[in-house]
Write a protein that holds these residues in place. Structure first.
Motif, PDB file in Angstrom:
ATOM      1  N   ALA A  63       0.829  -1.206   0.000  1.00  0.00           N
ATOM      2  CA  ALA A  63       0.000   0.000   0.000  1.00  0.00           C
ATOM      3  C   ALA A  63       0.863   1.255   0.000  1.00  0.00           C
ATOM      4  O   ALA A  63       0.567   2.233  -0.714  1.00  0.00           O
ATOM      5  N   VAL A  64       1.947   1.251   0.770  1.00  0.00           N
ATOM      6  CA  VAL A  64       2.831   2.418   0.815  1.00  0.00           C
ATOM      7  C   VAL A  64       3.505   2.635  -0.536  1.00  0.00           C
ATOM      8  O   VAL A  64       3.596   3.766  -1.022  1.00  0.00           O
ATOM      9  N   VAL A  65       3.957   1.559  -1.176  1.00  0.00           N
ATOM     10  CA  VAL A  65       4.599   1.689  -2.491  1.00  0.00           C
ATOM     11  C   VAL A  65       3.606   2.210  -3.526  1.00  0.00           C
ATOM     12  O   VAL A  65       3.924   3.103  -4.324  1.00  0.00           O
ATOM     13  N   LEU A  66       2.400   1.685  -3.523  1.00  0.00           N
ATOM     14  CA  LEU A  66       1.380   2.152  -4.472  1.00  0.00           C
ATOM     15  C   LEU A  66       1.044   3.619  -4.235  1.00  0.00           C
ATOM     16  O   LEU A  66       0.879   4.392  -5.182  1.00  0.00           O
ATOM     17  N   ALA A  67       0.931   4.010  -2.978  1.00  0.00           N
ATOM     18  CA  ALA A  67       0.650   5.412  -2.669  1.00  0.00           C
ATOM     19  C   ALA A  67       1.799   6.295  -3.161  1.00  0.00           C
ATOM     20  O   ALA A  67       1.565   7.375  -3.728  1.00  0.00           O
ATOM     21  N   GLY A  68       3.029   5.839  -2.989  1.00  0.00           N
ATOM     22  CA  GLY A  68       4.181   6.603  -3.483  1.00  0.00           C
ATOM     23  C   GLY A  68       4.161   6.760  -4.988  1.00  0.00           C
ATOM     24  O   GLY A  68       4.454   7.834  -5.518  1.00  0.00           O
ATOM     25  N   ILE A  69       3.812   5.690  -5.680  1.00  0.00           N
ATOM     26  CA  ILE A  69       3.732   5.758  -7.147  1.00  0.00           C
ATOM     27  C   ILE A  69       2.654   6.737  -7.579  1.00  0.00           C
ATOM     28  O   ILE A  69       2.859   7.554  -8.484  1.00  0.00           O
ATOM     29  N   LEU A  70       1.501   6.667  -6.938  1.00  0.00           N
ATOM     30  CA  LEU A  70       0.405   7.578  -7.290  1.00  0.00           C
ATOM     31  C   LEU A  70       0.785   9.028  -7.039  1.00  0.00           C
ATOM     32  O   LEU A  70       0.486   9.914  -7.849  1.00  0.00           O
ATOM     33  N   VAL A  71       1.442   9.297  -5.923  1.00  0.00           N
ATOM     34  CA  VAL A  71       1.854  10.661  -5.620  1.00  0.00           C
ATOM     35  C   VAL A  71       2.878  11.144  -6.642  1.00  0.00           C
ATOM     36  O   VAL A  71       2.799  12.276  -7.139  1.00  0.00           O
ATOM     37  N   THR A  72       3.832  10.290  -7.007  1.00  0.00           N
ATOM     38  CA  THR A  72       4.853  10.662  -7.988  1.00  0.00           C
ATOM     39  C   THR A  72       4.231  10.968  -9.347  1.00  0.00           C
ATOM     40  O   THR A  72       4.563  11.968  -9.987  1.00  0.00           O
ATOM     41  N   VAL A  73       3.330  10.108  -9.774  1.00  0.00           N
ATOM     42  CA  VAL A  73       2.663  10.338 -11.068  1.00  0.00           C
ATOM     43  C   VAL A  73       1.870  11.636 -11.026  1.00  0.00           C
ATOM     44  O   VAL A  73       1.885  12.423 -11.980  1.00  0.00           O
ATOM     45  N   GLY A  74       1.190  11.878  -9.925  1.00  0.00           N
ATOM     46  CA  GLY A  74       0.431  13.122  -9.801  1.00  0.00           C
ATOM     47  C   GLY A  74       1.320  14.348  -9.866  1.00  0.00           C
ATOM     48  O   GLY A  74       0.989  15.334 -10.533  1.00  0.00           O
TER      49      GLY A  74
END
Length: 165
Positions: A63-74
């Protein structure tokens, strides 16, 4: 020897029997713990186990990795949008400035690019007054020789067609 329990398909009667058995067990002091308390004890034992803790840790890390990816893409999309808007603003500023600076007369072609003001084609060599027969020979077309050549080719085709048949 295995003893098989008879299944009671009358559920109302089965529930009444279970209630009676539970009341008798309470009176005797041999009451079994309820299924809910057994289930909660099993769940708490399961949640305290090492595999479950590892599973929770893996889920949390995912979940933390996915959240990091989403924040980076945003953030990347937001920065690219800012860059695009900045480019559009500079283009709009340029267009606004260029309409003030440029005039129609600035787009006129200068006289130096118009070429010579002579009428007719521009020649690459001086015009000759008279050609010698040797100079004109390569460009002279003998129409009689051309006609004779075409007739000879036609006659040869017809002769071959007659002989082949």
């Amino acid at each position: 020897m295995i003893q098989w329990k008879k299944i009671d398909w009358n559920f109302k009667r089965a529930l009444k029997r279970r209630k009676r058995e539970a009341e008798w067990a309470k009176e005797d002091g041999t009451a079994k713990p309820s299924r809910l308390s057994v289930l909660s004890a099993d769940v708490s034992a399961f949640t305290r186990s090492r595999p479950f803790k590892l599973y929770l840790l893996a889920v949390l890390l995912t979940a933390v990795v996915l959240a990091g990816i989403l924040v980076t893409v945003g953030l990347v999309k937001k920065s690219s949008l800012k860059n695009r808007l900045a480019e559009e603003e500079t283009f709009n500023e340029f267009v606004g400035q260029s309409t003030e600076i440029l005039k129609v007369s600035d787009l006129a072609i200068p006289d130096s690019f118009k070429g010579e003001e002579k009428e007719g084609p521009v020649r690459y060599r001086e015009r000759m007054k008279k050609w010698t027969p040797e100079m004109a020979a390569p460009y002279k077309n003998d129409s009689r020789a051309l006609a004779e050549e075409i007739l000879a080719e036609e006659n040869e085709k017809r002769i071959r067609e007659i002989l082949n048949d």
